[in-house]
Design a protein around this motif. Structure first.
Motif, mmCIF file in Angstrom:
data_model
loop_
_atom_site.group_PDB
_atom_site.id
_atom_site.type_symbol
_atom_site.label_atom_id
_atom_site.label_comp_id
_atom_site.label_asym_id
_atom_site.label_seq_id
_atom_site.Cartn_x
_atom_site.Cartn_y
_atom_site.Cartn_z
ATOM 1 N N LEU A 238 0.832 -1.201 0.000
ATOM 2 C CA LEU A 238 0.000 0.000 0.000
ATOM 3 C C LEU A 238 0.871 1.259 0.000
ATOM 4 N N ASN A 239 1.983 1.199 0.728
ATOM 5 C CA ASN A 239 2.905 2.341 0.758
ATOM 6 C C ASN A 239 3.468 2.608 -0.642
ATOM 7 N N ASN A 240 3.830 1.543 -1.350
ATOM 8 C CA ASN A 240 4.351 1.699 -2.709
ATOM 9 C C ASN A 240 3.269 2.166 -3.676
ATOM 10 N N THR A 241 2.045 1.674 -3.489
ATOM 11 C CA THR A 241 0.934 2.132 -4.335
ATOM 12 C C THR A 241 0.712 3.623 -4.169
ATOM 13 N N LEU A 242 0.759 4.093 -2.929
ATOM 14 C CA LEU A 242 0.593 5.526 -2.679
ATOM 15 C C LEU A 242 1.735 6.316 -3.314
ATOM 16 N N ALA A 243 2.952 5.788 -3.233
ATOM 17 C CA ALA A 243 4.098 6.470 -3.842
ATOM 18 C C ALA A 243 3.937 6.581 -5.355
ATOM 19 N N LEU A 244 3.431 5.524 -5.993
ATOM 20 C CA LEU A 244 3.205 5.565 -7.437
ATOM 21 C C LEU A 244 2.133 6.585 -7.802
ATOM 22 N N LEU A 245 1.092 6.697 -6.991
ATOM 23 C CA LEU A 245 0.063 7.707 -7.244
ATOM 24 C C LEU A 245 0.638 9.113 -7.153
ATOM 25 N N LEU A 246 1.659 9.271 -6.303
ATOM 26 C CA LEU A 246 2.310 10.573 -6.154
ATOM 27 C C LEU A 246 3.424 10.759 -7.180
ATOM 28 N N ASN A 247 3.644 9.730 -8.016
ATOM 29 C CA ASN A 247 4.728 9.752 -9.012
ATOM 30 C C ASN A 247 6.084 9.922 -8.337
ATOM 31 N N GLU A 248 6.256 9.177 -7.251
ATOM 32 C CA GLU A 248 7.500 9.220 -6.500
ATOM 33 C C GLU A 248 8.104 7.818 -6.443
ATOM 34 N N MET A 249 9.390 7.755 -6.161
ATOM 35 C CA MET A 249 10.090 6.471 -6.107
ATOM 36 C C MET A 249 9.585 5.647 -4.922
ATOM 37 N N PRO A 250 9.101 4.415 -5.160
ATOM 38 C CA PRO A 250 8.651 3.567 -4.049
ATOM 39 C C PRO A 250 9.814 3.216 -3.128
ATOM 40 N N GLY A 251 9.490 2.853 -1.905
ATOM 41 C CA GLY A 251 10.501 2.436 -0.940
ATOM 42 C C GLY A 251 10.546 3.311 0.281
ATOM 43 N N THR A 252 10.351 4.616 0.107
ATOM 44 C CA THR A 252 10.356 5.516 1.255
ATOM 45 C C THR A 252 9.039 5.381 2.008
#
Length: 460
Positions: A238-252
């Motif tokens: 879910l954290n990575n999905t949210l990062a993708l929606l923000l167009n940011e690198m997943p992992g943080t």
């Protein structure tokens, strides 16, 4: 000659009268009750009190979530592509509007010739060529109207994409908050179970329980640790999905407040009036798509009628008739052509039949978009109402199971007759599961409100 011109003009007038249908503008169909209700709703201004017309900032008041939504609306690639589609449709509309203007081309040319050893004679032309199609039978008109509806459709799709991005960020955020709440609960429960294992070992020493109770409690403890790994994995996704929606690198790791609730300041449980569904952007897009198909059919009909084109050429040349003149002189030519299709190997008929079928498909899709909108609103309303009802029951169940777990442990501690270690394990296991269900129920409420907001076109 004059008689011929009068006959041609009369023929054009008769064809223009017979082809009045190709000039007609698109009107929302009212053939069925649902489309008639839609047409009536579109005649009214949007209701500012409708939940779907609330600003998203007034619905999602969690400051952390609001920050994520703002970032997504700025950086999300899907939304960017939707806006680029609007730019492309705007360019096509501009081209359709400019098609009314004549086309002008400059085609300078020159040549040299020598006969029987004579000096080379040079000829040249500097002509400007103009061609202007007179839109008697609405070919350009329907093309322009179709391009305009395509532009409106792309704008509606962009608004729909914006609404979807807002809802996706909110749903993911609340899902992540709920999963982290369940993860925190599981970790706290694991510590309780670790203490329970130690307690069972002490009870075994004094003869209150057997080794079976110890290994059973230890198995329950490891089961909770396994659940923690599942929850950690779900939270990471879910954290990575949210990062993708923000167009940011997943992992943080993206922070959340942990609050799985939406305080919208109103009771979203209400009816489903067409006045709210009619302003959904995807419904608007479906109607604009129907209008595009309507004008495509009109263009296909217009192809059966003649086209009138005026051509003009003028410029400077030294080739005048059969002789070369130096210096050259100005010249101009003016001509008109009326081309009427007589037989085009059935292409015009096939094009019209295909356009009619495509228009009927667009009509079916438009009606379905209205029905689907109503279904989505109904689903969200039912999920919300039942989740609220379920949470009330779960709260009471949690309260009673918490007492049952404490009572069972006390009875086992004092070696009361009729009490076994299974009572303790069952009560604690049921308590954890019910607490997890309570968090899931609150998540279902929050996501139902998000889905209801999107289903009513919110965030456009």
């Amino acid at each position: 000659m004059n008689k011929t011109i009068r006959i041609a003009v009369a023929a054009v007038a008769v064809m223009a009268t017979a082809s009045c249908g190709i000039y007609k503008k698109y009107d929302t169909p009212t053939d069925t009750p649902i489309t008639a209700a839609y047409a009536q709703a579109r005649e009214q201004a949007p209701d500012s009190a409708s939940f779907g017309n609330y600003l998203w900032e007034n619905v999602f008041t969690d400051p952390t979530l609001a920050g994520y939504i703002n970032r997504a609306l700025t950086a999300n690639n899907s939304l960017r592509n939707a806006m680029l589609n609007v730019d492309m449709a705007r360019a096509q509309l501009k081209g359709a509007r400019l098609s009314y203007l004549p086309s002008v081309a400059l085609a300078p040319n020159g040549a040299g010739a020598s006969y029987a050893g004579s000096d080379i004679t040079w000829t040249y032309q500097l002509p400007a060529q103009l061609s202007w199609e007179i839109d008697i039978f609405g070919k350009l008109l329907n093309s322009k109207r179709g391009a305009q509806e395509s532009f409106y459709m792309s704008e509606a799709y962009a608004r729909a994409a914006r609404s979807q991005i807002i809802a996706a960020v909110a749903n993911t955020y609340y899902g992540l908050s709920a999963t982290r709440s369940q993860l925190d609960l599981a970790r706290r429960t694991a510590k309780v179970w670790e203490a329970t294992v130690s307690t069972m070992e002490d009870f075994k020493l004094v003869g209150n329980v057997t080794e079976a109770a110890v290994v059973q409690s230890r198995a329950q403890y490891y089961g909770i640790l396994a659940t923690i790994t599942d929850l950690e994995q779900a939270a990471d996704k879910l954290n990575n999905t949210l990062a993708l929606l923000l167009n940011e690198m997943p992992g943080t790791e993206l922070p959340t407040t942990g609050d799985v609730a939406i305080n919208v300041g109103l009771d979203p449980i209400q009816g489903i009036p067409m006045s709210q569904l009619a302003w959904r952007p995807d419904v608007e897009a479906a109607e604009h798509n129907l209008a595009v198909a309507y004008y495509a059919t009109s263009s296909a009909r217009a192809a059966f009628y003649p086209g009138l084109t005026i051509n003009a050429t003028g410029g400077f040349t030294n080739l005048l008739g059969s002789f070369v003149k130096n210096p050259g002189d100005w010249f101009y030519q003016l001509a008109g052509s009326l081309v009427a299709p007589l037989f085009s190997r059935g292409q015009n008929i096939a094009r019209l039949e295909a356009a009619k079928a495509s228009q009927q498909q667009a009509m079916n899709n438009f009606e379905y978009s209205l029905l689907n909108a109503a279904a989505e609103v109904s689903d969200a309303l039912v999920v919300y109402a039942k989740s609220v009802e379920k949470e009330q029951y779960l709260e009471q169940q949690v309260d009673n199971l918490s007492k049952a777990a404490d009572y069972s442990m006390d009875l086992l501690r004092y070696n009361q007759p009729g009490t076994t270690y299974l009572d303790v394990l069952t009560a604690q296991s049921n308590l954890l599961q019910t607490q997890m269900n309570a968090i899931s129920s609150r998540l279902a409420q929050a996501q139902a409100v998000v889905n209801l907001y999107q289903a009513l076109g919110g965030g456009r």
